[in-house]
Design an enzyme around this catalytic site. Sequence first.
Site, PDB file in Angstrom:
ATOM      1  N   CYS A 371       0.899  -1.519  -0.160  1.00  0.00           N
ATOM      2  CA  CYS A 371       0.160   0.030   0.242  1.00  0.00           C
ATOM      3  C   CYS A 371       1.093   1.152   0.150  1.00  0.00           C
ATOM      4  O   CYS A 371       0.781   2.278  -0.431  1.00  0.00           O
ATOM      5  CB  CYS A 371      -1.648  -0.151   1.502  1.00  0.00           C
ATOM      6  SG  CYS A 371      -0.545  -0.469   2.607  1.00  0.00           S
ATOM      7  N   ARG A 400       7.016 -11.261   5.218  1.00  0.00           N
ATOM      8  CA  ARG A 400       7.009 -11.195   6.644  1.00  0.00           C
ATOM      9  C   ARG A 400       7.874 -12.460   7.152  1.00  0.00           C
ATOM     10  O   ARG A 400       7.912 -13.675   6.823  1.00  0.00           O
ATOM     11  CB  ARG A 400       5.276 -11.306   6.608  1.00  0.00           C
ATOM     12  CG  ARG A 400       4.516  -9.997   6.177  1.00  0.00           C
ATOM     13  CD  ARG A 400       3.148 -10.135   5.985  1.00  0.00           C
ATOM     14  NE  ARG A 400       2.706  -9.126   6.182  1.00  0.00           N
ATOM     15  CZ  ARG A 400       1.393  -8.732   5.172  1.00  0.00           C
ATOM     16  NH1 ARG A 400       0.235  -9.176   6.501  1.00  0.00           N
ATOM     17  NH2 ARG A 400       0.844  -7.989   4.891  1.00  0.00           N
ATOM     18  N   GLN A 418       0.092 -11.288  -2.817  1.00  0.00           N
ATOM     19  CA  GLN A 418      -1.023 -10.708  -2.233  1.00  0.00           C
ATOM     20  C   GLN A 418      -1.521  -9.899  -3.106  1.00  0.00           C
ATOM     21  O   GLN A 418      -1.095  -9.575  -4.424  1.00  0.00           O
ATOM     22  CB  GLN A 418      -1.055  -9.393  -1.409  1.00  0.00           C
ATOM     23  CG  GLN A 418      -1.011  -9.115  -0.343  1.00  0.00           C
ATOM     24  CD  GLN A 418      -0.340  -8.609   0.974  1.00  0.00           C
ATOM     25  OE1 GLN A 418      -0.001  -7.602   0.438  1.00  0.00           O
ATOM     26  NE2 GLN A 418      -0.939  -8.731   1.836  1.00  0.00           N
ATOM     27  N   ASP A 420      -3.019  -7.933  -4.316  1.00  0.00           N
ATOM     28  CA  ASP A 420      -3.631  -6.478  -3.855  1.00  0.00           C
ATOM     29  C   ASP A 420      -4.748  -4.993  -4.939  1.00  0.00           C
ATOM     30  O   ASP A 420      -3.937  -5.286  -5.266  1.00  0.00           O
ATOM     31  CB  ASP A 420      -2.558  -5.723  -3.347  1.00  0.00           C
ATOM     32  CG  ASP A 420      -2.541  -4.905  -1.860  1.00  0.00           C
ATOM     33  OD1 ASP A 420      -3.538  -5.107  -1.154  1.00  0.00           O
ATOM     34  OD2 ASP A 420      -1.043  -4.978  -1.514  1.00  0.00           O
ATOM     35  N   HIS A 422      -5.919  -0.991  -3.980  1.00  0.00           N
ATOM     36  CA  HIS A 422      -6.385   0.395  -3.945  1.00  0.00           C
ATOM     37  C   HIS A 422      -6.912   1.496  -4.253  1.00  0.00           C
ATOM     38  O   HIS A 422      -6.648   1.106  -5.855  1.00  0.00           O
ATOM     39  CB  HIS A 422      -5.184   0.475  -3.156  1.00  0.00           C
ATOM     40  CG  HIS A 422      -4.253  -0.062  -2.769  1.00  0.00           C
ATOM     41  ND1 HIS A 422      -2.961  -0.495  -2.733  1.00  0.00           N
ATOM     42  CD2 HIS A 422      -4.293  -0.367  -0.364  1.00  0.00           C
ATOM     43  CE1 HIS A 422      -2.500  -1.153  -1.597  1.00  0.00           C
ATOM     44  NE2 HIS A 422      -3.651  -1.450  -0.392  1.00  0.00           N
ATOM     45  N   LYS A 502     -14.740  -2.444   8.085  1.00  0.00           N
ATOM     46  CA  LYS A 502     -13.924  -3.027   7.466  1.00  0.00           C
ATOM     47  C   LYS A 502     -14.582  -4.324   7.276  1.00  0.00           C
ATOM     48  O   LYS A 502     -15.564  -4.698   7.743  1.00  0.00           O
ATOM     49  CB  LYS A 502     -12.461  -3.791   7.316  1.00  0.00           C
ATOM     50  CG  LYS A 502     -12.647  -4.396   8.899  1.00  0.00           C
ATOM     51  CD  LYS A 502     -11.061  -5.320   9.375  1.00  0.00           C
ATOM     52  CE  LYS A 502     -11.333  -5.874   9.785  1.00  0.00           C
ATOM     53  NZ  LYS A 502     -10.652  -7.004  10.492  1.00  0.00           N
ATOM     54  N   HIS A 548      -8.646   0.011   0.769  1.00  0.00           N
ATOM     55  CA  HIS A 548      -8.021  -1.815   0.684  1.00  0.00           C
ATOM     56  C   HIS A 548      -9.163  -2.763   0.555  1.00  0.00           C
ATOM     57  O   HIS A 548      -9.911  -2.804   0.911  1.00  0.00           O
ATOM     58  CB  HIS A 548      -6.997  -1.640   2.033  1.00  0.00           C
ATOM     59  CG  HIS A 548      -6.251  -0.834   2.290  1.00  0.00           C
ATOM     60  ND1 HIS A 548      -4.683  -0.884   2.166  1.00  0.00           N
ATOM     61  CD2 HIS A 548      -6.453   0.607   2.793  1.00  0.00           C
ATOM     62  CE1 HIS A 548      -4.476   0.088   2.760  1.00  0.00           C
ATOM     63  NE2 HIS A 548      -4.882   0.811   3.108  1.00  0.00           N
TER      64      HIS A 548
END
Length: 688
Positions: A371, A400, A418, A420, A422, A502, A548
């Site tokens: 992000c 991670r 991911q 991902d 946005h 969320k 997100h």
Amino acid sequence: MKFGGHVMASILAAACGRSVLAFVPSSSRLVANQLNSATSKGVSGARFQSLAAFSNASTRLFSAVVEKDFTAAEEEQEDLPTNESDIDLLKLRHTSAHVMAMAVQQTFPEAQVTIGPWIDNGFYYDFYFPETTDEETGEVVPSRKLTDADLTLVKKAMDKIISKDYPIIREEVSREEARKRIEAIGEPFKLEILDSIKTEPITIYSIGEEWWDLCAGPHVESTGQLPKKAIALQSVAGAYWRGDEKREMLQRIYATAWKDPQQLKTYKKRMEEAKKRDHRLLGKKLDLFSIQEDAGGGLVFWHPKGSTVRRKIEDFWKAEHIAKGYDIVYTPHIANLDLWKTSGHFDFYREGMFDQMDVENEVYQIKPMNCPFHCLMYKDSIRSYRDLPFRWGELGTVYRYERSGTLHGLMRVRGFTQDDAHIFCLPEQLQSEIVDVLKLTEAILTRFGFNKYELMVSTRPDKSVGSDQIWEDATAALVGALDELGWKYGTDEGGGAFYGPKIDLKIKDAIGRTWQCSTVQCDFNLPERFDLEYASAEGTKERPIMVHRAIFGSLERFFGILIENCAGELPFWLTPTQMRLLPVTDSVKDYCNEVAAKANKMGLRVEVDRGNERLAKQIRNAEQGRIPVMAVVGVKEMEEGTLAVRSRKAGDLGSFSVDDLLSELKRCDDAAEEMTKMGNVLEKEAEE
């Protein structure tokens, strides 16, 4: 058996175990639709037979092959309650954890307790067993290692505690009083837990006057309310205190608890099936992926077959997003540490990040998230309200730091990709954007056979950023989007992230397990930290709303879930090899290679067996490799330009022309028509 060059519709249905209506001529599609309509109503226990007939107009054999309905066991699995849906079950599990801890300390007085939470299918409790000294000999006795026999003793002690029907008593005490009580019984881990509790008063739950623990609840009213025969102790595992390998090694007892013995029986059946579906075993057996310990734990190696599946998933994901107005972006794998300080990740998630590296006297960090990169891209230009919304999607690999004891196949790794995306939008655009995200999520998950979901809206926690008004508006947009779609959902009051509310979506697999995959999160924090702005219609500078969202969560974890959901029987459009040609003699190998080349040029995945083994072994190898369609090729087939087709599930199906067969395979591959459901065993009956 040959049908004048026309392809029998049941080939792919038999191969994949799915409904295949595309094979039905339009003049007869009504009958098939009526049959599928009956199936979709889910009549309990019913089995629908396949329909087959000839179309007079086309002289083409067609059939609508329908999956058989759930078995009784599968229906039972569908009905198992969850902690989220049944507060009484949650209380039962929480109290069972306390009863187990009391039983352990009764059975092994040297045991020290730590924590014992409820989990998805039951509960666990962590215990520390210190070294002791033999009173007679004075010798040091090593710390106890729990065995299956020890679990049997603990369960007997639990049953006695339940039978005595002790009341469960809640008590509020001061921090000082709690400390005195803990020191009096010599429980050092409880002192650490007490110090970590920031609120007062301190709540204690007691089992009669026999045993107590620091606890926030909730619990049942007495131990007699626990169903003895619906509680089972399962296994013992090691766990470091606080997850820190520098601290004490604890022993964790896992257990499951349900409201009645029938639920426990159903759960055990599910677990037996889950063992057969373990993605780690199937991944190795099918040569899809590996974790190479020589390279390091939690790092995934995608083998050629697994890479083929991944590529298909990625291509589909990208195409769907582009069709819905997303731009696909790519960002670096590392960045200057200052970026992670600006985003707040270095302050809040430092323990989950790998160590930094020095690059020409600057400190760089391998990325744990995507992000912040998208925020920098947004800030790269002056933005107007007319430009918004921006929808940027990225299949971004992140890293991670996960402790070795937490790693688990593809489900918990250190490097993962991911899916991902946005969205940067105006406040008034938020609800419509959320609706579109949810629709896209449904479309993508359904393609992979997941069409049963649990949704939860998580609202503002005690500690948060952003104004009351922006939280209210964003939460209303999330709820409004779900209401607009008519989707049912639960509410987790105070369960949102500190930066925004969320929606979390769990998918339900073929054996009734739920998996957290998709999430949609509003973020008021990063736009503030990165000073993101747009020029409003009035000419003022305003903050965009940042959303997100992920659908798979990560490709690795989703792949593991997918493998277990279909027990390695990947859908036809995803399977690494869709058809294998089995040459009976070396003289037909050139013909086989020509057919395979033609198929591969069409985008199909067809290969030729080496042909150095007997036909029966070739067939067995293909079936063990989960290849849905095989074609036996002899001299006759070569001379006639045909293929003798065999399904892994239904056996020999007949002989068909190469062009017609490949055409049908290609159409099914493109449309993924068999992907209406997954995990059911085909029941095929055909009439000519």
